[in-house]
Scaffold this motif. Structure first.
Motif, PDB file in Angstrom:
ATOM      1  N   LEU A  23       1.755   5.205  -0.076  1.00 33.12           N
ATOM      2  CA  LEU A  23       1.139   6.848   0.769  1.00 33.12           C
ATOM      3  C   LEU A  23      -0.235   7.534  -0.386  1.00 33.12           C
ATOM      4  CD1 LEU A  23       1.908   9.369   2.585  1.00 33.12           C
ATOM      5  CD2 LEU A  23       3.485   9.967   0.205  1.00 33.12           C
ATOM      6  N   GLU A  24      -0.527   7.181  -1.716  1.00 31.59           N
ATOM      7  CA  GLU A  24      -1.673   7.850  -1.746  1.00 31.59           C
ATOM      8  C   GLU A  24      -2.819   7.432  -1.457  1.00 31.59           C
ATOM      9  OE1 GLU A  24       0.225   4.851  -4.678  1.00 31.59           O
ATOM     10  OE2 GLU A  24       0.741   6.908  -3.760  1.00 31.59           O
ATOM     11  N   ASP A  25      -2.667   5.216  -1.098  1.00 34.69           N
ATOM     12  CA  ASP A  25      -3.976   4.334  -0.871  1.00 34.69           C
ATOM     13  C   ASP A  25      -4.240   4.652   0.722  1.00 34.69           C
ATOM     14  OD1 ASP A  25      -3.980   3.662  -3.560  1.00 34.69           O
ATOM     15  OD2 ASP A  25      -2.160   2.368  -2.831  1.00 34.69           O
ATOM     16  N   GLU A  26      -3.109   5.319   1.492  1.00 33.93           N
ATOM     17  CA  GLU A  26      -3.192   5.521   2.793  1.00 33.93           C
ATOM     18  C   GLU A  26      -4.680   5.772   3.558  1.00 33.93           C
ATOM     19  OE1 GLU A  26      -0.809   5.910   6.853  1.00 33.93           O
ATOM     20  OE2 GLU A  26       0.231   6.334   5.284  1.00 33.93           O
ATOM     21  N   PHE A  27      -5.466   6.034   4.286  1.00 36.34           N
ATOM     22  CA  PHE A  27      -6.521   6.408   4.398  1.00 36.34           C
ATOM     23  C   PHE A  27      -5.999   7.179   6.166  1.00 36.34           C
ATOM     24  CE2 PHE A  27      -8.395   4.046   0.831  1.00 36.34           C
ATOM     25  CZ  PHE A  27      -8.829   5.005  -0.136  1.00 36.34           C
ATOM     26  N   LEU A  28      -6.600   8.180   6.478  1.00 40.50           N
ATOM     27  CA  LEU A  28      -6.968   7.934   7.985  1.00 40.50           C
ATOM     28  C   LEU A  28      -8.488   8.420   8.208  1.00 40.50           C
ATOM     29  CD1 LEU A  28      -3.944  10.999   7.432  1.00 40.50           C
ATOM     30  CD2 LEU A  28      -4.375   9.059   8.332  1.00 40.50           C
ATOM     31  N   LYS A  30      -7.686  10.622   2.593  1.00 42.98           N
ATOM     32  CA  LYS A  30      -6.777  10.292   1.977  1.00 42.98           C
ATOM     33  C   LYS A  30      -5.484  10.997   1.903  1.00 42.98           C
ATOM     34  CE  LYS A  30      -8.164   8.549  -2.726  1.00 42.98           C
ATOM     35  NZ  LYS A  30      -7.664   8.394  -4.095  1.00 42.98           N
ATOM     36  N   ARG A  31      -4.695  10.170   3.460  1.00 37.65           N
ATOM     37  CA  ARG A  31      -3.191  10.423   3.651  1.00 37.65           C
ATOM     38  C   ARG A  31      -3.387  12.047   2.209  1.00 37.65           C
ATOM     39  NH1 ARG A  31       0.178  10.854   6.854  1.00 37.65           N
ATOM     40  NH2 ARG A  31      -0.620   9.249   8.489  1.00 37.65           N
ATOM     41  N   GLU A  84      -7.541  11.047  13.630  1.00 36.41           N
ATOM     42  CA  GLU A  84      -6.181  10.956  13.097  1.00 36.41           C
ATOM     43  C   GLU A  84      -6.081  12.529  12.225  1.00 36.41           C
ATOM     44  OE1 GLU A  84      -5.217   6.453  12.520  1.00 36.41           O
ATOM     45  OE2 GLU A  84      -7.009   7.199  10.922  1.00 36.41           O
ATOM     46  N   MET A 142       0.924  -1.272   0.101  1.00 36.04           N
ATOM     47  CA  MET A 142      -0.585  -0.337   0.215  1.00 36.04           C
ATOM     48  C   MET A 142       0.619   1.486  -0.058  1.00 36.04           C
ATOM     49  SD  MET A 142      -2.201   1.310   2.901  1.00 36.04           S
ATOM     50  CE  MET A 142      -3.953   0.030   2.583  1.00 36.04           C
ATOM     51  N   GLU A 183      -1.946  15.868   3.038  1.00 35.45           N
ATOM     52  CA  GLU A 183      -0.574  16.021   2.803  1.00 35.45           C
ATOM     53  C   GLU A 183      -0.354  17.317   1.851  1.00 35.45           C
ATOM     54  OE1 GLU A 183       2.012  15.677   4.140  1.00 35.45           O
ATOM     55  OE2 GLU A 183       1.411  13.421   5.335  1.00 35.45           O
TER      56      GLU A 183
END
Length: 63
Positions: A3-8, A45-46, A12, A1, A50
């Motif tokens: 960075l573009e696929d990480e969810f918060l 999406k993180r 958070e 996974m 960002e």
């Protein structure tokens, strides 16, 4: 996974941006943040967070 696929979660994101969860809710309603709803969960999406931080930083630099 990646960075573009990480969810918060909302919690958070609030912690990362140092704002309240109510502010995250308001920003979502105003279109500043783009939530993704998966069932009853609301995630962000993180990469979007960002990007928001980077854009905010750039706008304060140019002032």
């Amino acid at each position: 996974m990646g960075l573009e696929d990480e969810f918060l979660t909302k919690k958070e994101v609030a912690k990362l941006l140092k704002v309240s969860e109510v502010t995250i809710y308001r920003w979502s309603k105003q279109g500043i943040l783009k939530p993704i709803k998966i069932g009853k969960k609301v995630l962000f999406k993180r990469a979007d967070i960002e990007k928001l931080l980077n854009e905010s930083y750039k706008s304060t630099e140019s002032e």
